[in-house]
Design a protein around this motif. Sequence first.
Motif, PDB file in Angstrom:
ATOM      1  N   GLU A   1     103.536   3.675  35.041  1.00 51.59           N
ATOM      2  CA  GLU A   1     102.481   4.706  36.057  1.00 51.59           C
ATOM      3  C   GLU A   1     102.586   5.975  36.105  1.00 51.59           C
ATOM      4  O   GLU A   1     103.477   6.602  35.695  1.00 51.59           O
ATOM      5  N   LYS A   2     101.642   6.858  36.423  1.00 51.66           N
ATOM      6  CA  LYS A   2     101.621   7.448  36.527  1.00 51.66           C
ATOM      7  C   LYS A   2     102.278   8.788  37.023  1.00 51.66           C
ATOM      8  O   LYS A   2     102.705   8.495  38.861  1.00 51.66           O
TER       9      LYS A   2
ATOM     10  N   TYR B   1     103.020   9.643  32.726  1.00 52.91           N
ATOM     11  CA  TYR B   1     103.404   8.211  32.700  1.00 52.91           C
ATOM     12  C   TYR B   1     104.792   8.570  33.033  1.00 52.91           C
ATOM     13  O   TYR B   1     105.325   8.007  31.456  1.00 52.91           O
TER      14      TYR B   1
END
Length: 185
Positions: free
Chosen positions: A11-12, A175
């Motif tokens: 995830e970012k 990320y």
Amino acid sequence: MKIQIADLEFEKMIVYESIEKRAMQIGEQLTEEYRGRLPVFIGVLNGSFMFIAELLKNVTIQCEVAFMKLSSYHGGLETSRTITDEFDLNVDITDRDVILVEDIVDTGNTLRYLIDKLKSRNPASITTCSLLYKPQAMEHVIPELKYIGFEIENKFVVGFGLDYQDLGRNLKDVYQLVIGLQPEA
């Protein structure tokens, strides 16, 4: 937004605009500190290629750029603690100001190895600039680590030069690995 790289989900964590802004700030600091000198920026490959490019857009003094390649991750999620020299420096750094540019400093083992190796070549000074720094993972005191883009938690990250199984280096954002995902029903 989550993305898949090989067999893992990420995830970012840090958006490109934040990286761009921080690289500009560090570039301006380096310009002021090294004004009137001719530093050698040494990018540590492969991971640093995007950060050194972004950083040097903001360094307005004359400088040289060179690269070295070391490896300690060998494609996995954790450092193997075995450092491999893959491509040595081809520039004489005797009596030169050296600025090492790293993608990430976590345990500090690779950086300590590299600094010790370069000190044997008698530079005037060695300073390190790293995009990411994991203070909780550090095993060494490294006074040469002076410029840090972002301090992050001890999580596995990819993007902006960092990889997982040689994938993800081209991502413009950073990320973090998603831990503890539940399968979707």
